[in-house]
Structures are given as C-alpha cells and as structure tokens.
Design a protein around this motif. Structure first.
Motif, PDB file in Angstrom:
ATOM      1  N   ALA A 102       0.858  -1.193   0.000  1.00 40.56           N
ATOM      2  CA  ALA A 102       0.000   0.000   0.000  1.00 40.56           C
ATOM      3  C   ALA A 102       0.895   1.244   0.000  1.00 40.56           C
ATOM      4  N   GLY A 103       0.543   2.198  -0.832  1.00 39.36           N
ATOM      5  CA  GLY A 103       1.312   3.434  -0.916  1.00 39.36           C
ATOM      6  C   GLY A 103       2.384   3.421  -1.988  1.00 39.36           C
ATOM      7  N   LEU A 104       2.742   2.237  -2.485  1.00 39.11           N
ATOM      8  CA  LEU A 104       3.755   2.142  -3.542  1.00 39.11           C
ATOM      9  C   LEU A 104       3.095   2.423  -4.890  1.00 39.11           C
ATOM     10  N   ARG A 105       3.653   3.362  -5.629  1.00 37.52           N
ATOM     11  CA  ARG A 105       3.163   3.698  -6.960  1.00 37.52           C
ATOM     12  C   ARG A 105       4.180   3.208  -7.984  1.00 37.52           C
ATOM     13  N   PHE A 106       3.667   2.688  -9.110  1.00 39.65           N
ATOM     14  CA  PHE A 106       4.580   2.137 -10.106  1.00 39.65           C
ATOM     15  C   PHE A 106       4.045   2.331 -11.520  1.00 39.65           C
ATOM     16  N   ALA A 107       4.973   2.284 -12.471  1.00 37.99           N
ATOM     17  CA  ALA A 107       4.661   2.325 -13.898  1.00 37.99           C
ATOM     18  C   ALA A 107       5.349   1.137 -14.559  1.00 37.99           C
ATOM     19  N   VAL A 108       4.805   0.701 -15.694  1.00 37.52           N
ATOM     20  CA  VAL A 108       5.326  -0.496 -16.360  1.00 37.52           C
ATOM     21  C   VAL A 108       5.659  -0.220 -17.823  1.00 37.52           C
ATOM     22  N   PHE A 109       6.857  -0.673 -18.212  1.00 34.01           N
ATOM     23  CA  PHE A 109       7.268  -0.717 -19.610  1.00 34.01           C
ATOM     24  C   PHE A 109       7.432  -2.194 -19.955  1.00 34.01           C
ATOM     25  N   GLY A 110       6.478  -2.733 -20.702  1.00 36.60           N
ATOM     26  CA  GLY A 110       6.522  -4.137 -21.082  1.00 36.60           C
ATOM     27  C   GLY A 110       7.122  -4.318 -22.460  1.00 36.60           C
ATOM     28  N   MET A 111       7.671  -5.504 -22.688  1.00 37.33           N
ATOM     29  CA  MET A 111       8.259  -5.820 -23.981  1.00 37.33           C
ATOM     30  C   MET A 111       7.749  -7.173 -24.460  1.00 37.33           C
ATOM     31  N   GLY A 112       7.447  -7.232 -25.728  1.00 34.14           N
ATOM     32  CA  GLY A 112       6.967  -8.468 -26.309  1.00 34.14           C
ATOM     33  C   GLY A 112       6.973  -8.356 -27.824  1.00 34.14           C
ATOM     34  N   ASP A 113       6.314  -9.281 -28.464  1.00 36.42           N
ATOM     35  CA  ASP A 113       6.260  -9.313 -29.918  1.00 36.42           C
ATOM     36  C   ASP A 113       4.854  -9.744 -30.336  1.00 36.42           C
ATOM     37  N   THR A 114       4.191  -8.919 -31.135  1.00 34.15           N
ATOM     38  CA  THR A 114       2.812  -9.204 -31.529  1.00 34.15           C
ATOM     39  C   THR A 114       2.669 -10.500 -32.326  1.00 34.15           C
ATOM     40  N   VAL A 115       3.743 -11.029 -32.867  1.00 36.74           N
ATOM     41  CA  VAL A 115       3.625 -12.302 -33.590  1.00 36.74           C
ATOM     42  C   VAL A 115       3.191 -13.431 -32.658  1.00 36.74           C
ATOM     43  N   TYR A 116       3.300 -13.215 -31.353  1.00 38.01           N
ATOM     44  CA  TYR A 116       2.916 -14.243 -30.390  1.00 38.01           C
ATOM     45  C   TYR A 116       1.478 -14.109 -29.904  1.00 38.01           C
ATOM     46  N   GLY A 117       0.719 -13.217 -30.541  1.00 32.02           N
ATOM     47  CA  GLY A 117      -0.721 -13.132 -30.301  1.00 32.02           C
ATOM     48  C   GLY A 117      -1.134 -12.982 -28.846  1.00 32.02           C
ATOM     49  N   ASP A 118      -1.773 -14.028 -28.310  1.00 33.13           N
ATOM     50  CA  ASP A 118      -2.354 -13.976 -26.967  1.00 33.13           C
ATOM     51  C   ASP A 118      -1.329 -13.773 -25.857  1.00 33.13           C
ATOM     52  N   THR A 119      -0.086 -14.115 -26.104  1.00 32.38           N
ATOM     53  CA  THR A 119       0.929 -13.974 -25.048  1.00 32.38           C
ATOM     54  C   THR A 119       1.746 -12.695 -25.195  1.00 32.38           C
ATOM     55  N   TYR A 120       1.366 -11.845 -26.149  1.00 29.32           N
ATOM     56  CA  TYR A 120       2.080 -10.582 -26.385  1.00 29.32           C
ATOM     57  C   TYR A 120       2.126  -9.742 -25.112  1.00 29.32           C
ATOM     58  N   ASN A 121       3.328  -9.435 -24.655  1.00 25.71           N
ATOM     59  CA  ASN A 121       3.565  -8.539 -23.522  1.00 25.71           C
ATOM     60  C   ASN A 121       3.045  -9.054 -22.187  1.00 25.71           C
ATOM     61  N   LYS A 122       2.924 -10.342 -22.029  1.00 30.41           N
ATOM     62  CA  LYS A 122       2.408 -10.920 -20.785  1.00 30.41           C
ATOM     63  C   LYS A 122       3.338 -10.698 -19.600  1.00 30.41           C
ATOM     64  N   GLY A 123       4.656 -10.628 -19.829  1.00 33.41           N
ATOM     65  CA  GLY A 123       5.591 -10.442 -18.716  1.00 33.41           C
ATOM     66  C   GLY A 123       5.280  -9.195 -17.906  1.00 33.41           C
ATOM     67  N   GLY A 124       5.104  -8.075 -18.590  1.00 30.60           N
ATOM     68  CA  GLY A 124       4.773  -6.829 -17.906  1.00 30.60           C
ATOM     69  C   GLY A 124       3.421  -6.899 -17.221  1.00 30.60           C
ATOM     70  N   GLU A 125       2.469  -7.569 -17.867  1.00 28.96           N
ATOM     71  CA  GLU A 125       1.139  -7.703 -17.284  1.00 28.96           C
ATOM     72  C   GLU A 125       1.171  -8.566 -16.021  1.00 28.96           C
ATOM     73  N   ILE A 126       1.959  -9.625 -16.034  1.00 29.23           N
ATOM     74  CA  ILE A 126       2.089 -10.490 -14.855  1.00 29.23           C
ATOM     75  C   ILE A 126       2.664  -9.696 -13.682  1.00 29.23           C
ATOM     76  N   MET A 127       3.722  -8.926 -13.945  1.00 28.96           N
ATOM     77  CA  MET A 127       4.336  -8.150 -12.860  1.00 28.96           C
ATOM     78  C   MET A 127       3.377  -7.090 -12.325  1.00 28.96           C
ATOM     79  N   ALA A 128       2.653  -6.417 -13.220  1.00 27.29           N
ATOM     80  CA  ALA A 128       1.687  -5.407 -12.788  1.00 27.29           C
ATOM     81  C   ALA A 128       0.608  -6.036 -11.908  1.00 27.29           C
ATOM     82  N   ALA A 129       0.120  -7.205 -12.299  1.00 24.82           N
ATOM     83  CA  ALA A 129      -0.917  -7.882 -11.520  1.00 24.82           C
ATOM     84  C   ALA A 129      -0.400  -8.282 -10.137  1.00 24.82           C
ATOM     85  N   LYS A 130       0.820  -8.800 -10.086  1.00 25.33           N
ATOM     86  CA  LYS A 130       1.389  -9.198  -8.783  1.00 25.33           C
ATOM     87  C   LYS A 130       1.494  -7.997  -7.842  1.00 25.33           C
TER      88      LYS A 130
END
Length: 150
Positions: free
Chosen positions: A81-109
C-alpha cells in the motif's frame, strides 16, 4: 522522490531499456537500476517511485531474471500500500495472446499486494521498427509528472 527501476530480461534488452529510462530521470529523481534477480522484495519502499521493465519469455512467461523477485512476492506477500509504479513491457505481436504478458504479470502481482499502477502501461512490440530503448526514452518523458503526484 527517488525512482527505482527494476528490470526483468532474458537477453539483456530489458537492462538497456532500464538504463534509457534512468537517463531521462537522472536530472531530478536519482534513479537506481536493478536486475529483479538481484533485488529483495523487502527493499521496496513506498517513498520511492517504482518503474518495472519486463520482457516476455517463452509462451507468455516471465523472463528468468524476473522469476526470483516474482517468487519472493508470492511467498512474502508484502503490504505494498502506498507504492506507486509504472510499467514498460516488452513483447512481440507475432505471439498473439501472449504478447507482452511479462509486464502484465508483474503489474498484476504488484497491484494484488496493494501497489497502484499509474500512467500508461507501455507495450513495446519487437516487430515494430522502433527500437525498445528509443521507445523507452519517449515513454519516460511522462514519468516526472507522475513521480511528482501524490
């Protein structure tokens, strides 16, 4: 307010992106850059602004250097609580459904533990002509205003 930039990478591009973001923030926010593999969850501080740089590996998984930090978040379950953050994710659209999941996983955690994501969750596409470090420099121009907000 200081900025802490954590990167998760498989090939090293995440570190280049983190360094590019640090260069933009250097004048006013004393950024520190760490590989997630070498950063302890207990060192997260709500008085810092957190920037997460994370690539995507394999079939939409976290890169190897992000795994120790992610696992520690899951095990320790700190109150962020109180921690603010921003995310720069990296991926490749050729991978469709998994595009940029790494950044999304970290943001969710982080948000599950009470941290608040601010600003644009940037999703760099490796299939684009724009180099990731260049995109990061441009994206990071918006961070000082976010860092100054309370």
């Amino acid at each position: 307010m200081s900025a802490v930039i954590l990167y998760g990478t498989e090939t090293g591009t995440g570190e280049l992106v983190a360094d590019a973001i640090a260069d933009v923030l250097a004048a006013d926010h004393d950024p520190s850059v760490y590989d997630m593999a070498e950063f302890a969850v207990e060192d997260l501080d709500a008085n810092d602004f957190l920037v997460v740089v994370c690539s995507t590996y394999g079939e939409g998984e976290l890169p190897s250097s992000a795994l120790p930090f992610a696992d520690e978040l899951d095990e320790e379950k700190p109150d962020l609580a109180g921690l603010r953050f921003a995310v720069f994710g990296m991926g490749d659209t050729v991978y469709g459904d998994t595009y940029n999941k790494g950044g999304e996983i970290m943001a969710a955690k982080l948000t599950e533990l009470g941290a608040v994501q601010v600003g644009e969750h940037f999703r760099h596409d490796a299939s684009s002509a724009v180099k990731p470090a260049k995109a990061a420099e441009e994206w990071a121009q918006s961070l000082p205003a976010l860092i100054e907000q309370d």
